[in-house]
Motif scaffolding. Structure first.
Motif, PDB file in Angstrom:
ATOM      1  N   HIS A  65       0.799  -1.221   0.000  1.00 40.41           N
ATOM      2  CA  HIS A  65       0.000   0.000   0.000  1.00 40.41           C
ATOM      3  C   HIS A  65       0.840   1.283   0.000  1.00 40.41           C
ATOM      4  CE1 HIS A  65      -3.401   2.681   0.900  1.00 40.41           C
ATOM      5  NE2 HIS A  65      -2.558   3.268   1.719  1.00 40.41           N
ATOM      6  N   HIS A  66       1.772   1.424   0.921  1.00 45.43           N
ATOM      7  CA  HIS A  66       2.531   2.674   1.039  1.00 45.43           C
ATOM      8  C   HIS A  66       3.322   2.971  -0.229  1.00 45.43           C
ATOM      9  CE1 HIS A  66       2.496   1.927   5.632  1.00 45.43           C
ATOM     10  NE2 HIS A  66       1.493   2.706   5.297  1.00 45.43           N
ATOM     11  N   LEU A  67       3.980   1.960  -0.787  1.00 49.61           N
ATOM     12  CA  LEU A  67       4.794   2.188  -1.979  1.00 49.61           C
ATOM     13  C   LEU A  67       3.922   2.490  -3.193  1.00 49.61           C
ATOM     14  CD1 LEU A  67       7.611   2.403  -3.126  1.00 49.61           C
ATOM     15  CD2 LEU A  67       7.579  -0.072  -3.534  1.00 49.61           C
ATOM     16  N   VAL A  68       2.801   1.801  -3.332  1.00 49.44           N
ATOM     17  CA  VAL A  68       1.888   2.056  -4.450  1.00 49.44           C
ATOM     18  C   VAL A  68       1.353   3.491  -4.381  1.00 49.44           C
ATOM     19  CG1 VAL A  68      -0.350   1.425  -5.454  1.00 49.44           C
ATOM     20  CG2 VAL A  68       1.260  -0.361  -4.783  1.00 49.44           C
ATOM     21  N   GLU A  69       0.908   3.899  -3.202  1.00 50.98           N
ATOM     22  CA  GLU A  69       0.402   5.261  -3.027  1.00 50.98           C
ATOM     23  C   GLU A  69       1.475   6.301  -3.335  1.00 50.98           C
ATOM     24  OE1 GLU A  69      -1.866   7.876   0.386  1.00 50.98           O
ATOM     25  OE2 GLU A  69      -0.373   6.409   1.049  1.00 50.98           O
ATOM     26  N   ASP A  70       2.670   6.120  -2.789  1.00 52.62           N
ATOM     27  CA  ASP A  70       3.728   7.115  -2.980  1.00 52.62           C
ATOM     28  C   ASP A  70       4.226   7.153  -4.418  1.00 52.62           C
ATOM     29  OD1 ASP A  70       3.382   7.719  -0.346  1.00 52.62           O
ATOM     30  OD2 ASP A  70       5.407   7.206   0.292  1.00 52.62           O
ATOM     31  N   LEU A  71       4.237   6.015  -5.098  1.00 53.21           N
ATOM     32  CA  LEU A  71       4.587   6.024  -6.522  1.00 53.21           C
ATOM     33  C   LEU A  71       3.570   6.833  -7.317  1.00 53.21           C
ATOM     34  CD1 LEU A  71       5.834   2.356  -6.934  1.00 53.21           C
ATOM     35  CD2 LEU A  71       7.153   4.413  -7.523  1.00 53.21           C
ATOM     36  N   GLY A  72       2.292   6.717  -6.966  1.00 56.30           N
ATOM     37  CA  GLY A  72       1.269   7.530  -7.618  1.00 56.30           C
ATOM     38  C   GLY A  72       1.470   9.015  -7.368  1.00 56.30           C
ATOM     39  N   LEU A  73       1.761   9.369  -6.119  1.00 60.58           N
ATOM     40  CA  LEU A  73       1.999  10.779  -5.782  1.00 60.58           C
ATOM     41  C   LEU A  73       3.204  11.343  -6.542  1.00 60.58           C
ATOM     42  CD1 LEU A  73       1.432  10.649  -1.911  1.00 60.58           C
ATOM     43  CD2 LEU A  73      -0.058  11.741  -3.609  1.00 60.58           C
ATOM     44  N   VAL A  74       4.275  10.563  -6.604  1.00 59.90           N
ATOM     45  CA  VAL A  74       5.500  11.033  -7.261  1.00 59.90           C
ATOM     46  C   VAL A  74       5.305  11.125  -8.773  1.00 59.90           C
ATOM     47  CG1 VAL A  74       7.909  10.431  -7.732  1.00 59.90           C
ATOM     48  CG2 VAL A  74       7.027  10.301  -5.415  1.00 59.90           C
ATOM     49  N   LEU A  75       4.639  10.141  -9.385  1.00 63.38           N
ATOM     50  CA  LEU A  75       4.382  10.219 -10.825  1.00 63.38           C
ATOM     51  C   LEU A  75       3.518  11.431 -11.152  1.00 63.38           C
ATOM     52  CD1 LEU A  75       4.620   9.088 -13.686  1.00 63.38           C
ATOM     53  CD2 LEU A  75       2.601   7.663 -13.198  1.00 63.38           C
ATOM     54  N   GLY A  76       2.479  11.659 -10.368  1.00 66.94           N
ATOM     55  CA  GLY A  76       1.625  12.825 -10.602  1.00 66.94           C
ATOM     56  C   GLY A  76       2.388  14.124 -10.467  1.00 66.94           C
ATOM     57  N   GLU A  77       3.231  14.223  -9.456  1.00 62.01           N
ATOM     58  CA  GLU A  77       4.039  15.426  -9.254  1.00 62.01           C
ATOM     59  C   GLU A  77       4.995  15.639 -10.428  1.00 62.01           C
ATOM     60  OE1 GLU A  77       7.121  17.287  -5.930  1.00 62.01           O
ATOM     61  OE2 GLU A  77       5.981  15.486  -5.431  1.00 62.01           O
ATOM     62  N   ALA A  78       5.567  14.558 -10.935  1.00 64.60           N
ATOM     63  CA  ALA A  78       6.478  14.670 -12.079  1.00 64.60           C
ATOM     64  C   ALA A  78       5.738  15.134 -13.329  1.00 64.60           C
ATOM     65  CB  ALA A  78       7.163  13.328 -12.340  1.00 64.60           C
ATOM     66  N   ILE A  79       4.521  14.630 -13.547  1.00 68.25           N
ATOM     67  CA  ILE A  79       3.719  15.073 -14.694  1.00 68.25           C
ATOM     68  C   ILE A  79       3.466  16.573 -14.593  1.00 68.25           C
ATOM     69  CG2 ILE A  79       1.432  14.934 -15.772  1.00 68.25           C
ATOM     70  CD1 ILE A  79       1.461  11.907 -14.902  1.00 68.25           C
ATOM     71  N   ALA A  80       3.022  17.033 -13.423  1.00 68.38           N
ATOM     72  CA  ALA A  80       2.731  18.457 -13.233  1.00 68.38           C
ATOM     73  C   ALA A  80       3.971  19.312 -13.438  1.00 68.38           C
ATOM     74  CB  ALA A  80       2.141  18.688 -11.841  1.00 68.38           C
ATOM     75  N   LYS A  81       5.087  18.891 -12.875  1.00 67.80           N
ATOM     76  CA  LYS A  81       6.321  19.674 -12.993  1.00 67.80           C
ATOM     77  C   LYS A  81       6.816  19.719 -14.436  1.00 67.80           C
ATOM     78  CE  LYS A  81      10.969  20.161 -11.056  1.00 67.80           C
ATOM     79  NZ  LYS A  81      11.952  19.604 -10.112  1.00 67.80           N
ATOM     80  N   ALA A  82       6.774  18.572 -15.124  1.00 69.46           N
ATOM     81  CA  ALA A  82       7.246  18.518 -16.508  1.00 69.46           C
ATOM     82  C   ALA A  82       6.376  19.372 -17.428  1.00 69.46           C
ATOM     83  CB  ALA A  82       7.273  17.065 -16.998  1.00 69.46           C
ATOM     84  N   LEU A  83       5.089  19.505 -17.123  1.00 70.77           N
ATOM     85  CA  LEU A  83       4.185  20.304 -17.955  1.00 70.77           C
ATOM     86  C   LEU A  83       4.425  21.802 -17.815  1.00 70.77           C
ATOM     87  CD1 LEU A  83       0.807  18.413 -17.670  1.00 70.77           C
ATOM     88  CD2 LEU A  83       2.071  18.909 -19.761  1.00 70.77           C
ATOM     89  N   GLY A  84       4.984  22.206 -16.702  1.00 70.13           N
ATOM     90  CA  GLY A  84       5.252  23.638 -16.507  1.00 70.13           C
ATOM     91  C   GLY A  84       3.979  24.462 -16.578  1.00 70.13           C
TER      92      GLY A  84
END
Length: 195
Positions: A65-84
């Motif tokens: 659970h913890h790793l799955v949730e945090d991977l989702g949070l990090v992927l989403g953050e990377a998408i937002a940051k890369a989009l600028g």
């Protein structure tokens, strides 16, 4: 302008280092202790034509659970940051994806207004040692941290692996549409002038 991001997250439960290039060629280098998720991230990179590198560890001896949730949070953050600032993007994406007996539908809006709808009913959700029910929380975490409106629906299907694969591929294809640059779009793709 390079649309890429590197995000690291260190907690007492997980350690994640993720690099995403939205304008890649589909190269993936994935290392997590969850074999099924490694496979899904490789599919995501290939079908979205994103370059993705992940190095992750977590307290999977307890559960995933913890790793799955945090991977989702990090992927989403990377998408937002890369989009600028999101200038020139198509903004919306959707994909109807068949996977053998399974058909899923994914639609999303990179609106900066996070919302998540999950219409997936599992007959049997166990995929090897992975609990497919965790995918709902994964995608909810992606939507929240990417600040996207994300709708995911299973039209039909019974094989748990195919359901997971159809959802990841559909998400990748829909996201690839949404982040693509339309040369006709000047500025932010909103009548408000801001997302």
């Amino acid at each position: 302008m390079k649309r890429q991001a590197r995000i690291t997250r260190q907690t007492r439960e997980t350690q994640i280092d993720l690099t995403l290039n939205l304008d890649g060629t589909g190269k993936a280098s994935i290392q997590t202790p969850i074999a099924f998720l490694n496979h899904m991230f490789e599919l995501f990179a290939k079908h979205g034509r994103f370059d993705l590198k992940i190095r992750a560890k977590g307290d999977t001896q307890i559960d995933d659970h913890h790793l799955v949730e945090d991977l989702g949070l990090v992927l989403g953050e990377a998408i937002a940051k890369a989009l600028g600032n999101k200038k020139g993007i198509c903004r919306y994406g959707n994909y109807l994806l068949p996977m053998d007996e399974t058909l899923s539908y994914v639609a999303l809006d990179l609106s900066n207004r996070p919302f998540f709808v999950w219409k997936v009913k599992w007959g049997q959700s166990q995929i090897g040692r992975f609990n497919g029910l965790l995918l709902e929380h994964f995608f909810e975490s992606v939507a929240a941290s990417a600040r996207m409106n994300l709708h995911m629906a299973l039209k039909y299907g019974k094989h748990a692996h195919h359901i997971g694969e159809s959802l990841f591929k559909g998400f990748a294809r829909a996201l690839a549409q949404a982040v693509s640059i339309d040369p006709r779009v000047k500025g932010i793709p909103s009548t408000k002038g801001k997302l």
